[in-house]
Design an enzyme around this catalytic site. Structure first.
Site, PDB file in Angstrom:
ATOM      1  N   CYS A   1       2.559 -54.060  80.524  1.00 20.64           N
ATOM      2  CA  CYS A   1       2.448 -52.716  79.966  1.00 20.64           C
ATOM      3  C   CYS A   1       2.897 -52.731  78.515  1.00 20.64           C
ATOM      4  O   CYS A   1       3.825 -53.456  78.142  1.00 20.64           O
ATOM      5  CB  CYS A   1       3.288 -51.711  80.754  1.00 20.64           C
ATOM      6  SG  CYS A   1       2.635 -51.378  82.399  1.00 20.64           S
TER       7      CYS A   1
ATOM      8  N   ALA B   1       6.373 -54.397  74.794  1.00 20.48           N
ATOM      9  CA  ALA B   1       5.642 -54.780  75.999  1.00 20.48           C
ATOM     10  C   ALA B   1       6.602 -55.339  77.030  1.00 20.48           C
ATOM     11  O   ALA B   1       7.684 -55.825  76.702  1.00 20.48           O
ATOM     12  CB  ALA B   1       4.585 -55.832  75.665  1.00 20.48           C
ATOM     13  N   ASP B   2       6.179 -55.252  78.273  1.00 22.13           N
ATOM     14  CA  ASP B   2       6.893 -55.925  79.347  1.00 22.13           C
ATOM     15  C   ASP B   2       5.849 -56.498  80.291  1.00 22.13           C
ATOM     16  O   ASP B   2       4.784 -55.902  80.492  1.00 22.13           O
ATOM     17  CB  ASP B   2       7.823 -54.967  80.100  1.00 22.13           C
ATOM     18  CG  ASP B   2       8.740 -55.725  81.055  1.00 22.13           C
ATOM     19  OD1 ASP B   2       9.383 -56.699  80.613  1.00 22.13           O
ATOM     20  OD2 ASP B   2       8.810 -55.360  82.243  1.00 22.13           O
ATOM     21  N   THR B   3       6.151 -57.650  80.846  1.00 22.57           N
ATOM     22  CA  THR B   3       5.252 -58.322  81.784  1.00 22.57           C
ATOM     23  C   THR B   3       6.067 -58.790  82.976  1.00 22.57           C
ATOM     24  O   THR B   3       7.137 -59.370  82.806  1.00 22.57           O
ATOM     25  CB  THR B   3       4.571 -59.530  81.108  1.00 22.57           C
ATOM     26  OG1 THR B   3       3.815 -59.070  79.994  1.00 22.57           O
ATOM     27  CG2 THR B   3       3.651 -60.265  82.081  1.00 22.57           C
TER      28      THR B   3
END
EC number: 3.6.1.9
Length: 186
Positions: free
Chosen positions: A105, A68-70
């Site tokens: 995402c 994930a990346d935020t």
């Protein structure tokens, strides 16, 4: 076996809430936005890059790799993690009395292929005084956090309104994660 390709203790804690058995992979990928990328495309790409790095580390196509990346986005500018106190204070000053977007995402690689899911939330900060910003930065909490704040920490007092996913703002949108895992694993 499910692997979480992330150094984030928050993501591990959130994934534990789903009651899943998983192991953490310590991966590191460059997080540099291409000027032609939209903010959402950038976040999705970084999540995919992390998953691929996790797959490479495991060396097996039989495992499930979740990454994930935020990122915090304001006026199409992606606010990464602040490098120092000055950068953290500048980010918070820009977010003060404004609504910003938080994009999280996910990318899941499994034996049947890959899927991505994104979650976008809107966060409204109250007007912050320079003294409040200085005091918050002095706690050390802004470091290692996109946009220089942790919604689950002391910065919760800054949040006037949240439209979207609380867990997504923390770094792992649980609804989307559960749905993505179900769609790939049956």
């Amino acid at each position: 076996m499910l692997y979480l390709a992330s150094r984030s203790p928050r993501r591990s804690q959130l994934l534990q809430q789903l009651g899943l058995d998983f192991q953490v992979l310590d991966i590191d990928v460059p997080e540099v936005r291409d000027p032609a990328e939209t903010a959402v495309a950038y976040v999705a790409r970084v999540a995919a890059d992390k998953a691929r790095a996790g797959r490479e580390q495991r060396g097996s196509d039989d495992d499930w790799i979740l990454a994930a990346d935020t990122e915090v986005v304001l006026d199409d500018q992606v606010f990464g993690k602040p490098a120092d106190a000055e950068a953290a204070a500048a980010m918070l000053a820009r977010l003060s009395d404004r609504t910003h977007q938080v994009v999280s995402c996910l990318h899941l690689l499994g034996p049947q292929g890959a899927r991505t899911a994104c979650c976008q939330s809107l966060v409204r900060f109250a007007a912050l005084t320079s003294a409040e910003i200085r005091a918050y930065v002095a706690t050390g909490e802004p470091y290692g956090k996109a946009g220089g704040y942790a919604i689950q920490g002391r910065a919760a007092a800054f949040v006037e309104h949240l439209d979207g996913s609380y867990s997504g703002v923390m770094g792992l949108p649980l609804f989307e994660t559960a749905r993505l895992l179900r769609s790939m694993t049956g």
